[in-house]
Design a protein around this motif. Structure first.
Motif, PDB file in Angstrom:
ATOM      1  N   GLY A 189       0.824  -1.125  -0.212  1.00  0.00           N
ATOM      2  CA  GLY A 189      -0.011  -0.049   0.138  1.00  0.00           C
ATOM      3  C   GLY A 189       1.033   1.250   0.061  1.00  0.00           C
ATOM      4  O   GLY A 189       2.039   1.250  -0.295  1.00  0.00           O
ATOM      5  N   PHE A 190       0.231   2.487   0.114  1.00  0.00           N
ATOM      6  CA  PHE A 190       0.874   3.651   0.286  1.00  0.00           C
ATOM      7  C   PHE A 190       0.001   4.812   0.828  1.00  0.00           C
ATOM      8  O   PHE A 190      -0.863   4.677   0.990  1.00  0.00           O
ATOM      9  N   THR A 191       0.718   5.874   1.278  1.00  0.00           N
ATOM     10  CA  THR A 191       0.061   6.972   1.733  1.00  0.00           C
ATOM     11  C   THR A 191       0.513   8.254   1.115  1.00  0.00           C
ATOM     12  O   THR A 191       1.525   8.428   0.354  1.00  0.00           O
ATOM     13  N   ARG A 192      -0.434   9.279   1.289  1.00  0.00           N
ATOM     14  CA  ARG A 192       0.073  10.639   0.652  1.00  0.00           C
ATOM     15  C   ARG A 192       0.040  11.532   1.714  1.00  0.00           C
ATOM     16  O   ARG A 192      -0.732  11.371   2.686  1.00  0.00           O
ATOM     17  N   GLY A 193       0.551  12.645   1.446  1.00  0.00           N
ATOM     18  CA  GLY A 193       0.755  13.759   2.441  1.00  0.00           C
ATOM     19  C   GLY A 193       1.559  13.613   3.537  1.00  0.00           C
ATOM     20  O   GLY A 193       2.376  14.740   3.768  1.00  0.00           O
ATOM     21  N   ARG A 194       1.966  12.534   4.187  1.00  0.00           N
ATOM     22  CA  ARG A 194       2.940  12.269   5.189  1.00  0.00           C
ATOM     23  C   ARG A 194       2.887  10.931   5.157  1.00  0.00           C
ATOM     24  O   ARG A 194       1.897   9.897   4.764  1.00  0.00           O
ATOM     25  N   ASP A 195       4.214  10.421   5.898  1.00  0.00           N
ATOM     26  CA  ASP A 195       4.309   8.879   6.069  1.00  0.00           C
ATOM     27  C   ASP A 195       3.417   8.481   7.391  1.00  0.00           C
ATOM     28  O   ASP A 195       4.145   8.291   8.468  1.00  0.00           O
ATOM     29  N   SER A 196       2.208   8.284   7.023  1.00  0.00           N
ATOM     30  CA  SER A 196       1.291   7.926   8.228  1.00  0.00           C
ATOM     31  C   SER A 196       1.223   6.434   8.328  1.00  0.00           C
ATOM     32  O   SER A 196       1.520   5.772   7.182  1.00  0.00           O
ATOM     33  N   PRO A 214      13.971  15.350  10.469  1.00  0.00           N
ATOM     34  CA  PRO A 214      12.525  14.847  10.110  1.00  0.00           C
ATOM     35  C   PRO A 214      11.749  14.767  11.604  1.00  0.00           C
ATOM     36  O   PRO A 214      12.192  14.094  12.521  1.00  0.00           O
ATOM     37  N   ASP A 215      10.797  15.666  11.460  1.00  0.00           N
ATOM     38  CA  ASP A 215       9.799  15.790  12.973  1.00  0.00           C
ATOM     39  C   ASP A 215      10.586  16.102  14.182  1.00  0.00           C
ATOM     40  O   ASP A 215      10.156  15.777  15.504  1.00  0.00           O
ATOM     41  N   SER A 216      11.785  16.753  14.228  1.00  0.00           N
ATOM     42  CA  SER A 216      12.695  17.328  14.955  1.00  0.00           C
ATOM     43  C   SER A 216      13.117  15.897  16.027  1.00  0.00           C
ATOM     44  O   SER A 216      13.011  15.942  17.232  1.00  0.00           O
ATOM     45  N   CYS A 217      13.260  14.771  15.470  1.00  0.00           N
ATOM     46  CA  CYS A 217      13.278  13.374  16.309  1.00  0.00           C
ATOM     47  C   CYS A 217      14.890  12.947  16.170  1.00  0.00           C
ATOM     48  O   CYS A 217      14.958  11.787  16.476  1.00  0.00           O
ATOM     49  N   ASN A 218      15.651  14.047  15.855  1.00  0.00           N
ATOM     50  CA  ASN A 218      17.074  13.679  15.994  1.00  0.00           C
ATOM     51  C   ASN A 218      17.843  14.801  16.810  1.00  0.00           C
ATOM     52  O   ASN A 218      17.115  15.705  17.068  1.00  0.00           O
ATOM     53  N   LEU A 219      18.923  14.064  17.588  1.00  0.00           N
ATOM     54  CA  LEU A 219      19.471  14.956  18.366  1.00  0.00           C
ATOM     55  C   LEU A 219      20.870  15.358  17.559  1.00  0.00           C
ATOM     56  O   LEU A 219      20.809  16.359  16.790  1.00  0.00           O
ATOM     57  N   ALA A 220      22.009  15.073  17.961  1.00  0.00           N
ATOM     58  CA  ALA A 220      23.364  15.327  17.368  1.00  0.00           C
ATOM     59  C   ALA A 220      23.476  14.396  16.064  1.00  0.00           C
ATOM     60  O   ALA A 220      24.098  13.333  16.065  1.00  0.00           O
ATOM     61  N   ALA A 221      22.636  14.819  14.819  1.00  0.00           N
ATOM     62  CA  ALA A 221      22.684  14.011  13.721  1.00  0.00           C
ATOM     63  C   ALA A 221      22.281  14.607  12.584  1.00  0.00           C
ATOM     64  O   ALA A 221      21.045  15.539  12.710  1.00  0.00           O
ATOM     65  N   CYS A 222      22.832  14.848  11.664  1.00  0.00           N
ATOM     66  CA  CYS A 222      22.770  15.613  10.461  1.00  0.00           C
ATOM     67  C   CYS A 222      23.242  15.440   9.324  1.00  0.00           C
ATOM     68  O   CYS A 222      23.813  14.032   9.384  1.00  0.00           O
ATOM     69  N   HIS A 223      23.168  15.847   8.051  1.00  0.00           N
ATOM     70  CA  HIS A 223      23.693  15.403   6.958  1.00  0.00           C
ATOM     71  C   HIS A 223      25.279  15.427   6.817  1.00  0.00           C
ATOM     72  O   HIS A 223      25.925  14.736   6.082  1.00  0.00           O
ATOM     73  N   GLY A 224      25.782  16.192   7.789  1.00  0.00           N
ATOM     74  CA  GLY A 224      27.281  16.119   7.753  1.00  0.00           C
ATOM     75  C   GLY A 224      27.809  14.932   8.654  1.00  0.00           C
ATOM     76  O   GLY A 224      29.187  14.683   8.495  1.00  0.00           O
ATOM     77  N   CYS A 225      27.169  14.122   9.396  1.00  0.00           N
ATOM     78  CA  CYS A 225      27.539  13.253  10.070  1.00  0.00           C
ATOM     79  C   CYS A 225      26.773  11.842   9.970  1.00  0.00           C
ATOM     80  O   CYS A 225      27.643  10.869  10.129  1.00  0.00           O
ATOM     81  N   ALA A 226      25.365  11.968  10.226  1.00  0.00           N
ATOM     82  CA  ALA A 226      24.998  10.710  10.538  1.00  0.00           C
ATOM     83  C   ALA A 226      23.704   9.986   9.358  1.00  0.00           C
ATOM     84  O   ALA A 226      23.266   9.187   9.512  1.00  0.00           O
ATOM     85  N   LEU A 227      23.287  11.102   8.828  1.00  0.00           N
ATOM     86  CA  LEU A 227      22.163  10.804   7.861  1.00  0.00           C
ATOM     87  C   LEU A 227      22.591   9.934   6.569  1.00  0.00           C
ATOM     88  O   LEU A 227      23.640   9.923   6.164  1.00  0.00           O
ATOM     89  N   GLU A 277      14.002   3.787   9.414  1.00  0.00           N
ATOM     90  CA  GLU A 277      13.318   4.957  10.207  1.00  0.00           C
ATOM     91  C   GLU A 277      13.249   6.169   9.539  1.00  0.00           C
ATOM     92  O   GLU A 277      12.911   7.398  10.101  1.00  0.00           O
ATOM     93  N   PHE A 278      13.698   6.296   8.191  1.00  0.00           N
ATOM     94  CA  PHE A 278      13.431   7.617   7.271  1.00  0.00           C
ATOM     95  C   PHE A 278      14.452   8.752   7.971  1.00  0.00           C
ATOM     96  O   PHE A 278      14.006  10.147   8.422  1.00  0.00           O
ATOM     97  N   ASN A 279      15.540   8.247   8.540  1.00  0.00           N
ATOM     98  CA  ASN A 279      16.471   9.206   9.010  1.00  0.00           C
ATOM     99  C   ASN A 279      15.985   9.879  10.414  1.00  0.00           C
ATOM    100  O   ASN A 279      16.450  11.133  10.592  1.00  0.00           O
ATOM    101  N   ARG A 280      15.102   9.181  11.350  1.00  0.00           N
ATOM    102  CA  ARG A 280      14.880   9.517  12.300  1.00  0.00           C
ATOM    103  C   ARG A 280      15.385   8.897  13.616  1.00  0.00           C
ATOM    104  O   ARG A 280      15.930   7.856  13.273  1.00  0.00           O
ATOM    105  N   PHE A 281      15.373   9.128  14.849  1.00  0.00           N
ATOM    106  CA  PHE A 281      15.699   8.579  16.004  1.00  0.00           C
ATOM    107  C   PHE A 281      17.429   8.159  15.952  1.00  0.00           C
ATOM    108  O   PHE A 281      17.849   7.132  16.169  1.00  0.00           O
ATOM    109  N   LEU A 282      18.219   9.443  15.773  1.00  0.00           N
ATOM    110  CA  LEU A 282      19.521   9.203  15.666  1.00  0.00           C
ATOM    111  C   LEU A 282      20.145  10.347  16.515  1.00  0.00           C
ATOM    112  O   LEU A 282      19.697  11.509  16.908  1.00  0.00           O
TER     113      LEU A 282
END
Length: 644
Positions: free
Chosen positions: A412-419, A596-609, A617-622
């Motif tokens: 299946g699939f969703t639209r608007g957001r990954d719900s 994404p959703d402000s669900c990372n702390l010290a993690a960005c494109h320069g280090c952990a994504l 997890e779509f680059n969340r919880f890092l």
């Protein structure tokens, strides 16, 4: 309309049923439903070329089988089977506009010719007028529906406009939607002409805007609330163009979107590592034999009547002697049991109370056990390279996974957001008419690759995650996600320190392996085995090849699991994690949440994504802080005291 080429795997994700893509001639299309992927009543159609099985995933998704997307074949050697098969697509969006006179024109989904502008201003044009381009705007709702943008209703501020004048889409300056203006009754030069329409005009500003949720929990959008300007809402029509349905049952708010935007399509893909029933008893040649239509049908009949009590004599009597005479009775029974998943605990199916795999620990625990037991089978083979002495204080187990087979199926699939999406609703979106359970199938593709498996030291992990400062740090991410859950009405989930830390470790190792081994950035994937449920405790991760080409079987990851190679990889990965190119900003501002959703702390494109196809997890919880510590608390991380 021209045809286009696409890889079979891409027809599962990201261009599966309901997704939009662009053909080689620039035509935007939407992939049609499963009803017409394969011919009906065609004697030359041989389904065994496309059918694949994974007994665990079939039980989980409640289907009989999976099918590979059809591949285009030309007749060869006089064999007419499965030739010239294509996956149908439909032209969407239906609105097109002229680059010269800006006129808008609508064509149906089934229109296949080039859309040309017939405005009188092109009377002297060579041929049939200039080619029109499809508009970049569509309308989506959170129920997964997709529709043309209502240009006529929008410009006339009416749900039932009476004016049928000529519409044009002008750019009047500015880089945003406020510079895109729809006008009715204007000529090609932007001058008012009463003969062409009423003279209404309206900017597209705000059509993609989503306001705060209403009291009923639904989105409040500008397109729904402000289209008429009188308070009468414009709601979703329930259109499903991929199923050739112009309208249906839906009354949710809608919002505009760019057709190429990332929020237009979120595929829901379930994956499974194939687990053999009896290791070493069923060879790759035997599994190929089971895929034959006559063999599979005969064994299915036996299974219907005999179930788990079928005998080798019954199997031999149902198949031609030449096919099975080279196999012993034990091998035949093992193949039969392997095909139907007999002899192992049946995995739980996803039901409507388990929207997105909330019981994931039940699903992955058998994989976790099998890999750490070093299986030896043509479908799953792993060896024990040992653990380097310098890593033994933190790493409890390492495995070289020489062979693995992964099946990925679209549900299946969703639209608007990954719900969240229930299995029943998701499967219903893929075809116009549902199939009975004994004939149901889903599109899938199979990847054969390799990987490396790591498991944390259980005793050290328990001591570390019991620390108050560790729990407080993980709680920041848990609190951010709790706000997202409350806002969107999702199910809550437990985000433990071990999960966040192990997830971050997987990302840092993948980033290092990309440079060390030369893999492309999206060719490696993570698979997390994390649980604190009694009897199903897990703290492992599998990094494996995601590409179905030669990159998946070159042996690079297998070699990197060896003790003399794994240590320098770990050392480099942890060293890189200590300092991000955006530090101290990444480490310090991460306390408030980022990503994404402000669900990372010290993690960005320069280090952990990572590329989103590599992350579960779509680059969340890092958070690098739970991995190697923070500036203020260097001893916070699980690996803070590891000297390499």
């Amino acid at each position: 309309m021209s045809t286009g080429n696409i890889r079979r795997a891409q027809l599962v994700t990201p261009f599966g049923v309901g997704a939009m893509s662009v053909l080689v001639d620039g035509t935007s299309v939407v992939t049609a439903g499963l009803d017409h992927w394969f011919p009906k009543g065609d004697p030359t159609f041989a389904p065994e070329d496309f059918i694949v099985h994974d007994w665990r995933l079939e039980a989980r998704l409640r289907v009989k089988e999976f099918r590979l997307p059809p591949d285009y074949r030309t007749p060869s050697g006089g064999d007419p089977r499965n030739t010239q098969l294509t996956v149908p697509v439909l032209r969407f969006p239906g609105w097109s506009f002229c680059m010269f006179c800006k006129r808008l024109r609508h064509k149906p989904l089934s229109f296949q010719d080039v859309v040309r502008c017939d405005d009188p201003v092109h009377a002297g044009w060579k041929g049939k007028g200039p080619r029109m381009s499809q508009v970049p705007f569509v309308v989506i709702c959170t129920a997964g529906h997709l529709d043309d943008f209502p240009f006529r209703k929008w410009v006339h501020r009416s749900l039932v406009p009476t004016c049928q004048g000529v519409l044009r889409l002008f750019s009047v300056g500015g880089g945003g939607l406020e510079g895109q203006v729809v006008r009715c009754g204007y000529d090609a030069h932007g001058k008012r002409d009463e003969r062409l329409g009423c003279g209404a005009a309206r900017s597209l500003q705000g059509i993609t805007t989503v306001r705060a949720k209403g009291r009923d929990g639904e989105e409040r959008t500008v397109l729904t609330e402000d289209l008429t300007g009188s308070g009468e809402p414009y709601c979703c029509t329930g259109a499903q163009p991929w199923l050739h349905q112009a309208e249906g049952m839906c009354d949710r708010p809608v919002r505009g979107a760019l057709r190429a935007a990332g929020n237009v399509y979120f595929p829901k893909v379930e994956s499974s590592i194939y687990l053999p029933q009896q290791e070493g008893m069923v060879t790759a040649a035997m599994r190929d034999l089971l895929r034959r239509a006559d063999v599979g049908t005969a064994l299915s009949v036996i299974h219907t009547f005999a179930g788990a009590h079928a005998t080798a004599a019954q199997i031999r009597s149902a198949l031609p002697a030449e096919l099975v005479e080279a196999y012993s009775d034990d091998e035949l029974i093992a193949a039969y049991r392997d095909l139907h998943g007999i002899g192992a605990e049946t995995p739980p199916a996803i039901d409507d109370s388990d929207t997105d795999g909330q019981r994931e620990d039940l699903w992955r625990y058998p994989e976790y056990n099998k890999i750490r037991e070093t299986p030896d089978d043509d479908a799953l083979r792993a060896t024990d390279p040992g653990v380097d002495l310098d890593l033994a204080s933190h790493i409890g187990r390492v495995r070289s996974v020489n062979v693995l087979v992964e099946t990925r199926a679209l549900r299946g699939f969703t639209r608007g957001r990954d719900s969240e999406l229930t299995l029943t609703v998701g499967k219903a979106m893929l075809r116009r008419k549902s199939l009975p359970s004994d004939k149901d199938w889903l599109p899938a593709y199979v990847v054969k690759g390799e990987g490396m498996y790591l498991e944390l030291d259980a005793a050290k992990l328990v001591r570390w995650e019991a620390r108050g400062d560790v729990q407080d740090r993980a709680g920041l991410i848990a609190d951010s996600y709790a706000r997202v859950v409350a806002e969107r009405g999702w199910r809550a989930r437990e985000l433990t320190p071990r999960f966040i830390m192990l997830h971050t470790l997987a990302h840092t190792l993948i980033n290092e392996l990309i440079f060390t081994c030369g893999y492309s950035s999206a060719s490696l994937r993570e698979r997390l085995y994390v649980s604190q449920k009694a009897g199903r405790e897990m703290a492992g991760l599998l990094i494996y090849t995601a590409a179905g080409d030669s990159e998946g079987t070159m042996g690079g990851l297998v070699r990197m699991a060896r003790t003399e190679r794994l240590r320098p990889v770990f050392a480099a990965a942890l060293s890189d994690a200590h300092w991000c190119s955006t530090d101290p900003v990444c480490m310090d501002t991460g306390k408030a949440g980022q990503g994404p959703d402000s669900c990372n702390l010290a993690a960005c494109h320069g280090c952990a994504l990572l590329p989103e196809t590599s992350c579960e997890e779509f680059n969340r919880f890092l958070d690098r802080g739970l991995l190697i510590g923070t500036f203020q608390n260097p001893s916070l991380g699980y690996f803070s005291n590891l000297a390499l």
